[in-house]
Design an enzyme around this catalytic site. Structure first.
Site, PDB file in Angstrom:
ATOM      1  N   LEU A  22      37.983  25.425  43.855  1.00  0.00           N
ATOM      2  CA  LEU A  22      37.845  26.064  45.156  1.00  0.00           C
ATOM      3  C   LEU A  22      39.027  26.980  45.458  1.00  0.00           C
ATOM      4  CD1 LEU A  22      36.683  22.968  47.238  1.00  0.00           C
ATOM      5  CD2 LEU A  22      35.251  24.911  46.559  1.00  0.00           C
ATOM      6  N   SER A  23      38.811  27.924  46.365  1.00  0.00           N
ATOM      7  CA  SER A  23      39.907  28.745  46.859  1.00  0.00           C
ATOM      8  C   SER A  23      40.938  27.832  47.522  1.00  0.00           C
ATOM      9  CB  SER A  23      39.371  29.754  47.877  1.00  0.00           C
ATOM     10  OG  SER A  23      40.420  30.535  48.399  1.00  0.00           O
ATOM     11  N   GLY A  37      44.765  25.847  43.946  1.00  0.00           N
ATOM     12  CA  GLY A  37      45.995  26.044  43.179  1.00  0.00           C
ATOM     13  C   GLY A  37      45.797  26.629  41.801  1.00  0.00           C
ATOM     14  N   SER A  85      45.575  29.844  40.632  1.00  0.00           N
ATOM     15  CA  SER A  85      46.483  30.937  40.271  1.00  0.00           C
ATOM     16  C   SER A  85      47.918  30.454  40.136  1.00  0.00           C
ATOM     17  CB  SER A  85      46.405  32.068  41.307  1.00  0.00           C
ATOM     18  OG  SER A  85      45.124  32.669  41.287  1.00  0.00           O
ATOM     19  N   SER A 136      34.755  30.976  40.151  1.00  0.00           N
ATOM     20  CA  SER A 136      33.597  30.835  39.251  1.00  0.00           C
ATOM     21  C   SER A 136      32.744  29.629  39.631  1.00  0.00           C
ATOM     22  CB  SER A 136      34.027  30.764  37.781  1.00  0.00           C
ATOM     23  OG  SER A 136      35.084  29.863  37.556  1.00  0.00           O
TER      24      SER A 136
END
Length: 203
Positions: free
Chosen positions: A38-39, A42, A44, A111
């Site tokens: 999920l956005s 963590g 990135s 994704s």
């Protein structure tokens, strides 16, 4: 969305330098480390921390970040299911080029659909795709909300936002699961490094 098909006048040209020779030059195998979650989970942050660790160990690697890619290669795509599918297809093709180059590519994308992730997996050989599920409850992601996206989604300012107004299909059998709400970034990096060493991808 227009279906992409290869022209009958386009022919594949094989490289005179093989993938194996590029891997030998780099001193490690190549693969895709596909971070999904999920956005705010963590992805990135973890991908970049791992990238730094790999760099310190002289491993040839590169990070493809979801937001960065949408500033360039995929800036023509929205967030409808068909656009998300095309987004992942393009990333899969780019990632495959890194694998052919003998590099380790780290992709950090929500994704949300299993079929799309499976499509990317099928683009390379079985052992070359490593799905990393950055697991974090939506409540914790929303609490973090580093970009303020959940707040906007709750107000209806962002339609089809994954985890709120659009689905996220969790990986069924990922190679690695990282519980980012329970362990530190450093511990998560070590977990992945240990996996890569145990599989003989890096030394």
């Amino acid at each position: 969305m227009t279906k992409h098909t290869a022209s009958a006048n386009i022919h594949w040209h094989s490289s005179v330098v093989t993938k194996q020779e590029r891997q030998d030059l780099n001193g490690h195998k190549s693969c895709i480390l596909w971070f999904t979650g999920l956005s705010g989970s963590g992805k990135s942050t973890l991908a970049n921390a791992l990238h730094k660790k790999l760099y310190e160990e002289r491993v040839n690697s590169f990070v493809l970040d979801g937001d960065n890619i949408r500033h360039g290669l995929n800036k023509d795509l929205g967030f409808k299911p068909e656009d998300r599918q095309e987004n992942i297809r393009r990333i899969g093709e780019v990632s495959k080029l890194f694998v052919e180059n003998g590099s380790i590519v780290l992709t950090a994308f929500v994704s949300p659909y299993r079929d799309d992730r499976d499509l990317a997996r099928r683009m390379v050989e079985k052992e070359e795709f490593i799905e990393i599920y950055v697991q974090c409850p939506v409540e914790e992601c929303e609490k973090r909300d580093p970009k303020g996206l959940y707040k906007k989604a709750r107000k209806g300012e962002i339609p089809e936002f994954t985890g709120i107004s659009a689905p996220y299909e969790e990986p069924v059998d990922p190679e690695i699961t990282v519980s980012s709400d329970r362990i530190s970034i450093e511990q998560s990096v070590e977990q992945i490094i240990d996996y890569l060493k145990n599989k003989g991808i890096i030394r």
